[in-house]
Design a protein around this motif. Structure first.
Motif, PDB file in Angstrom:
ATOM      1  N   ALA A   2       0.822  -1.203   0.000  1.00  9.94           N
ATOM      2  CA  ALA A   2       0.000   0.000   0.000  1.00  9.94           C
ATOM      3  C   ALA A   2       0.860   1.259   0.000  1.00  9.94           C
ATOM      4  O   ALA A   2       0.585   2.233  -0.710  1.00  9.94           O
ATOM      5  CB  ALA A   2      -0.937  -0.005   1.206  1.00  9.94           C
TER       6      ALA A   2
ATOM      7  N   TRP B 221      -5.590   2.442  -9.377  1.00 15.74           N
ATOM      8  CA  TRP B 221      -6.989   2.454  -8.944  1.00 15.74           C
ATOM      9  C   TRP B 221      -7.650   1.113  -9.257  1.00 15.74           C
ATOM     10  O   TRP B 221      -8.361   0.556  -8.421  1.00 15.74           O
ATOM     11  CB  TRP B 221      -7.718   3.597  -9.658  1.00 15.74           C
ATOM     12  CG  TRP B 221      -9.155   3.734  -9.254  1.00 15.74           C
ATOM     13  CD1 TRP B 221      -9.651   4.496  -8.241  1.00 15.74           C
ATOM     14  CD2 TRP B 221     -10.276   3.084  -9.864  1.00 15.74           C
ATOM     15  NE1 TRP B 221     -11.013   4.378  -8.166  1.00 15.74           N
ATOM     16  CE2 TRP B 221     -11.423   3.507  -9.165  1.00 15.74           C
ATOM     17  CE3 TRP B 221     -10.430   2.198 -10.925  1.00 15.74           C
ATOM     18  CZ2 TRP B 221     -12.710   3.084  -9.477  1.00 15.74           C
ATOM     19  CZ3 TRP B 221     -11.706   1.764 -11.246  1.00 15.74           C
ATOM     20  CH2 TRP B 221     -12.832   2.196 -10.545  1.00 15.74           C
TER      21      TRP B 221
ATOM     22  N   SER C 231      -6.346  -1.703  -7.011  1.00 16.01           N
ATOM     23  CA  SER C 231      -6.892  -1.537  -5.662  1.00 16.01           C
ATOM     24  C   SER C 231      -8.348  -1.983  -5.615  1.00 16.01           C
ATOM     25  O   SER C 231      -8.796  -2.598  -4.625  1.00 16.01           O
ATOM     26  CB  SER C 231      -6.772  -0.071  -5.226  1.00 16.01           C
ATOM     27  OG  SER C 231      -5.424   0.344  -5.216  1.00 16.01           O
TER      28      SER C 231
ATOM     29  N   GLU D 289      -6.619  -1.300   3.162  1.00 15.88           N
ATOM     30  CA  GLU D 289      -5.449  -0.778   2.464  1.00 15.88           C
ATOM     31  C   GLU D 289      -5.775  -0.487   1.001  1.00 15.88           C
ATOM     32  O   GLU D 289      -5.354   0.534   0.444  1.00 15.88           O
ATOM     33  CB  GLU D 289      -4.300  -1.781   2.567  1.00 15.88           C
ATOM     34  CG  GLU D 289      -3.707  -1.901   3.954  1.00 15.88           C
ATOM     35  CD  GLU D 289      -2.644  -2.980   4.025  1.00 15.88           C
ATOM     36  OE1 GLU D 289      -2.363  -3.616   2.978  1.00 15.88           O
ATOM     37  OE2 GLU D 289      -2.088  -3.198   5.117  1.00 15.88           O
ATOM     38  N   ALA D 290      -6.529  -1.402   0.365  1.00 16.11           N
ATOM     39  CA  ALA D 290      -6.905  -1.196  -1.032  1.00 16.11           C
ATOM     40  C   ALA D 290      -7.776   0.040  -1.181  1.00 16.11           C
ATOM     41  O   ALA D 290      -7.639   0.805  -2.152  1.00 16.11           O
ATOM     42  CB  ALA D 290      -7.640  -2.424  -1.557  1.00 16.11           C
TER      43      ALA D 290
ATOM     44  N   VAL E  92      -5.457   3.153  -0.986  1.00 18.35           N
ATOM     45  CA  VAL E  92      -4.673   3.326  -2.211  1.00 18.35           C
ATOM     46  C   VAL E  92      -5.577   3.773  -3.361  1.00 18.35           C
ATOM     47  O   VAL E  92      -5.229   4.674  -4.132  1.00 18.35           O
ATOM     48  CB  VAL E  92      -3.932   2.027  -2.581  1.00 18.35           C
ATOM     49  CG1 VAL E  92      -3.213   2.180  -3.923  1.00 18.35           C
ATOM     50  CG2 VAL E  92      -2.935   1.655  -1.497  1.00 18.35           C
ATOM     51  N   GLY E  93      -6.750   3.152  -3.484  1.00 20.34           N
ATOM     52  CA  GLY E  93      -7.657   3.517  -4.566  1.00 20.34           C
ATOM     53  C   GLY E  93      -8.150   4.943  -4.453  1.00 20.34           C
ATOM     54  O   GLY E  93      -8.194   5.689  -5.443  1.00 20.34           O
TER      55      GLY E  93
END
Length: 372
Positions: free
Chosen positions: A37, A82, A85, A100-101, A104-105
């Motif tokens: 991440a 994106w 994620s 975490e995804a 990040v997204g």
């Protein structure tokens, strides 16, 4: 650098610095963020900084080749982050991986909005579409899509509004600089028209009279009236001499400069570029025989400050034995300027001496005419 270029550099570096600080803060303070991440957020930050560097509205230098590959590459990188994620958020079994995804997204979406979407043609439509896609992709568990959509939309709208206002400020500075240049060109055109009008008024009538009298003298000569033709030619000669005298007077008046006017003009011009001019002494202390010479020094010295420095302060000292013009804001090594060389030649013909010194970011132009 010109003012607009400096402002564009400042604006771009400020935005890039804000991105770097935000990425560092998220990476350092994010609770439970894994290595992947952090790497993803850092990659998104680098892509954003590169994209901002390539945007024409913020670029202070032109490199079309860099722009051609930088913007598409950054678009692909941010979109891929994106998308990856979103996939991780929907297939991961661990709640921490999903969180975490989402981070990040959302970071990729906001950074892409800042560096790419805000500069696109259909900005607001794309913002709504990206926010909706983010809500659908990262809205699990079910029922949170609307909340994610509202959050993404508000944050994206804020980022876009801030970016558009920043770009608007850059454009305003450019327009002000263009208006200043246009004003100078109009002043020059006005002066040329004034000189042409004065030239026509002063000399045109005499030239018309010369043409008429020359034609009359030729006709009288052909008719055998030599005495009258001779008298007309004498008048033609007198008109020609008077025209030459009036022409010299007109040109002399056009080329003459006044010390008081040049000092006032220098103060106004330097003030427009953010430089305060302090005048020590009085123009009346300058001997009358070197008034015009001193005026040329003020004009050339002021031009030198405007063209070759970023001065914020200048001091003009006038005295019976000489004068000096000091300014700060010297950028880079001081080289011989063609204007100063021409001024030195003008002073040499009058017996005056020019001396220049540069130290600690300041430049001093000194003139001595005590022996003139």
């Amino acid at each position: 650098m010109p003012g607009p270029t400096k402002f564009r550099h400042y604006t771009k570096l400020t935005m890039q610095g804000a991105v770097a600080v935000a990425v560092a803060a998220i990476s350092a303070t994010g609770d439970g963020l894994g290595a992947w991440a952090v790497v993803g957020i850092v990659i998104a930050g680098i892509a954003t900084i590169v994209a901002l560097e390539a945007q024409p509205e913020l670029a202070a230098w032109t490199n079309l080749r860099f722009r051609h590959w930088a913007i598409p590459t950054c678009t692909v990188v941010l979109t891929a982050l994106w998308a990856v994620s979103a996939v991780v958020a929907n297939i991961a079994s661990s709640e921490s991986d999903v969180d975490e995804a989402r981070v990040v997204g959302l970071a990729a979406a906001l950074l892409g909005t800042l560096s790419l979407i805000a500069f696109s043609r259909f900005t607001w439509w794309i913002v709504v579409a990206v926010s909706a896609a983010t809500a659908v992709s990262f809205g699990a568990p079910a029922g949170t899509e609307l909340r994610v959509f509202a959050t993404a939309l508000v944050l994206s709208a804020f980022v876009v509004a801030t970016t558009l206002l920043t770009v608007w400020g850059v454009r305003i500075v450019d327009e002000l600089e263009q208006a200043k240049d246009l004003g100078a060109e109009l002043q020059l055109a006005e002066e040329r028209l004034r000189f042409a009008r004065d030239l026509h008024d002063v000399v045109g009538r005499n030239f018309s009279a010369i043409a008429v009298k020359s034609e009359l003298a030729a006709a009288l000569s052909r008719a055998g009236a030599g005495d009258r033709a001779s008298a007309e030619m004498d008048d033609v000669k007198k008109l020609a001499v008077d025209s030459m005298a009036e022409m010299r007077q007109l040109v002399r008046g056009y080329r003459d400069i006044d010390l008081d006017s040049e000092v006032a003009g220098a103060r106004s011009l330097l003030s427009a570029m953010g430089c305060d001019l302090i005048v020590e002494g009085d123009p009346d202390r300058v001997p009358l025989e070197v008034h015009e010479l001193a005026a040329w020094v003020v004009r050339e010295g002021t031009t030198n400050i405007v063209k070759h420095s970023t001065a914020t302060s200048a001091t003009l000292a006038l005295g019976p034995a000489g004068m000096s013009l000091r300014n700060d804001g010297v950028v880079g090594p001081v080289r011989e300027r063609s204007g100063l060389l021409g001024l030195a030649e003008r002073l040499a013909t009058s017996g005056a001496r020019l001396q220049t010194t540069a130290s600690d970011g300041s430049f001093v132009l000194e003139i001595h005419w005590e022996n003139t």
